[in-house]
Design a protein around this motif. Sequence first.
Motif, PDB file in Angstrom:
ATOM      1  N   ALA A   7       0.813  -1.213   0.000  1.00  0.00           N
ATOM      2  CA  ALA A   7       0.000   0.000   0.000  1.00  0.00           C
ATOM      3  C   ALA A   7       0.845   1.259   0.000  1.00  0.00           C
ATOM      4  N   LEU A   8       0.170   2.362  -0.323  1.00  0.00           N
ATOM      5  CA  LEU A   8       0.746   3.700  -0.232  1.00  0.00           C
ATOM      6  C   LEU A   8       0.190   4.342   1.027  1.00  0.00           C
ATOM      7  N   GLN A   9       1.036   5.037   1.738  1.00  0.00           N
ATOM      8  CA  GLN A   9       0.619   5.765   2.933  1.00  0.00           C
ATOM      9  C   GLN A   9       0.540   7.244   2.565  1.00  0.00           C
ATOM     10  N   PRO A  10      -0.654   7.853   2.596  1.00  0.00           N
ATOM     11  CA  PRO A  10      -0.748   9.279   2.251  1.00  0.00           C
ATOM     12  C   PRO A  10      -0.030  10.147   3.280  1.00  0.00           C
ATOM     13  N   HIS A  55       9.157  -9.704  -0.353  1.00  0.00           N
ATOM     14  CA  HIS A  55       9.955  -8.545   0.069  1.00  0.00           C
ATOM     15  C   HIS A  55      11.165  -8.341  -0.850  1.00  0.00           C
ATOM     16  N   TYR A  56      11.904  -9.409  -1.105  1.00  0.00           N
ATOM     17  CA  TYR A  56      13.082  -9.267  -1.961  1.00  0.00           C
ATOM     18  C   TYR A  56      12.697  -8.877  -3.379  1.00  0.00           C
ATOM     19  N   ALA A  57      11.592  -9.411  -3.869  1.00  0.00           N
ATOM     20  CA  ALA A  57      11.135  -9.055  -5.222  1.00  0.00           C
ATOM     21  C   ALA A  57      10.688  -7.593  -5.273  1.00  0.00           C
ATOM     22  N   LEU A  58       9.991  -7.124  -4.234  1.00  0.00           N
ATOM     23  CA  LEU A  58       9.556  -5.723  -4.202  1.00  0.00           C
ATOM     24  C   LEU A  58      10.754  -4.786  -4.116  1.00  0.00           C
ATOM     25  N   SER A  59      11.805  -5.224  -3.440  1.00  0.00           N
ATOM     26  CA  SER A  59      13.017  -4.399  -3.304  1.00  0.00           C
ATOM     27  C   SER A  59      13.668  -4.104  -4.647  1.00  0.00           C
ATOM     28  N   PHE A 153      -0.293  15.068  -4.176  1.00  0.00           N
ATOM     29  CA  PHE A 153       0.795  14.777  -3.252  1.00  0.00           C
ATOM     30  C   PHE A 153       1.762  13.806  -3.918  1.00  0.00           C
ATOM     31  N   GLU A 154       3.021  13.917  -3.526  1.00  0.00           N
ATOM     32  CA  GLU A 154       4.046  13.066  -4.114  1.00  0.00           C
ATOM     33  C   GLU A 154       4.043  11.684  -3.476  1.00  0.00           C
ATOM     34  N   VAL A 155       4.043  10.667  -4.317  1.00  0.00           N
ATOM     35  CA  VAL A 155       4.214   9.292  -3.865  1.00  0.00           C
ATOM     36  C   VAL A 155       5.707   8.998  -3.971  1.00  0.00           C
ATOM     37  N   ALA A 156       6.371   8.950  -2.817  1.00  0.00           N
ATOM     38  CA  ALA A 156       7.817   8.770  -2.783  1.00  0.00           C
ATOM     39  C   ALA A 156       8.208   7.327  -2.497  1.00  0.00           C
ATOM     40  N   GLY A 157       7.208   6.467  -2.242  1.00  0.00           N
ATOM     41  CA  GLY A 157       7.498   5.072  -1.957  1.00  0.00           C
ATOM     42  C   GLY A 157       6.238   4.301  -1.645  1.00  0.00           C
ATOM     43  N   ALA A 176       8.086  -3.521   5.617  1.00  0.00           N
ATOM     44  CA  ALA A 176       9.212  -2.968   4.857  1.00  0.00           C
ATOM     45  C   ALA A 176       8.717  -1.805   4.012  1.00  0.00           C
ATOM     46  N   GLU A 177       9.593  -0.853   3.774  1.00  0.00           N
ATOM     47  CA  GLU A 177       9.272   0.290   2.913  1.00  0.00           C
ATOM     48  C   GLU A 177      10.223   0.300   1.734  1.00  0.00           C
ATOM     49  N   TYR A 178       9.703   0.747   0.589  1.00  0.00           N
ATOM     50  CA  TYR A 178      10.463   0.738  -0.660  1.00  0.00           C
ATOM     51  C   TYR A 178      10.381   2.133  -1.290  1.00  0.00           C
ATOM     52  N   PRO A 179      11.494   2.840  -1.351  1.00  0.00           N
ATOM     53  CA  PRO A 179      11.460   4.179  -1.944  1.00  0.00           C
ATOM     54  C   PRO A 179      11.361   4.108  -3.470  1.00  0.00           C
ATOM     55  N   LEU A 180      10.726   5.111  -4.021  1.00  0.00           N
ATOM     56  CA  LEU A 180      10.749   5.295  -5.468  1.00  0.00           C
ATOM     57  C   LEU A 180      11.880   6.268  -5.778  1.00  0.00           C
ATOM     58  N   ALA A 181      12.354   6.232  -6.998  1.00  0.00           N
ATOM     59  CA  ALA A 181      13.488   7.069  -7.395  1.00  0.00           C
ATOM     60  C   ALA A 181      13.118   8.542  -7.291  1.00  0.00           C
ATOM     61  N   GLY A 182      14.079   9.359  -6.872  1.00  0.00           N
ATOM     62  CA  GLY A 182      13.856  10.796  -6.791  1.00  0.00           C
ATOM     63  C   GLY A 182      13.793  11.417  -8.179  1.00  0.00           C
TER      64      GLY A 182
END
Length: 190
Positions: A7-10, A55-59, A153-157, A176-182
């Motif tokens: 999920a995305l956390q607003p 988790h490893y695949a999402l990473s 709003f920006e979705v950063a991860g 676990a949290e997964y960042p998106l590229a800046g």
Amino acid sequence: MIRAFVALQPPEAVVGALVAAQAGLPEGRPVARENLHLTVAFLGEHAGPVIEDVHYALSAIRLPRFDLSLRGLDLPGGDRAKVLAAGVDPEPKLRLLRDKVLQAARGAGIDFPRERYLPHVTLARFNAGLRGEAAERMRAFVLDGAGFRTEPFEVAGFALWRSHLGRSGPIYEALAEYPLAGGRAEGEGP
């Protein structure tokens, strides 16, 4: 077994707007502030090693950040609605993220039923659905909330979550949290 979802956390300002949209709710059980999220994919219940593989695949997902905004209230399913939801403005990058998450989870051994994805944030739940006067009150509430809208709003991860079900409702735990590229994807402008 672990009941999991992605999920995305607003951001807090958006969560505040969602909580304000719950005000005056005539029926149902409002979703707790800390549980407000936008599901990208529900994974179901799986053994710990499967969730670890997910988790490893999402990473490995590499996508740029993107903007989202929420708008309007809805009762998905009409008279058979089990939730009140805030809608999401169409955004192809959200669909791309979902596709990548599903691909990663499938690679880890999770099968998904073929279903239509309707991105939303659940604001309230109705255990037995809506009938009669309760349905009328909720339809009026949705009409009153038709103008609901958040600023983009920006979705950063995104995050992998565990759901603990209990009598007083679910408790969510971020695994676990997964960042998106800046920055922006190439050719997107400023």
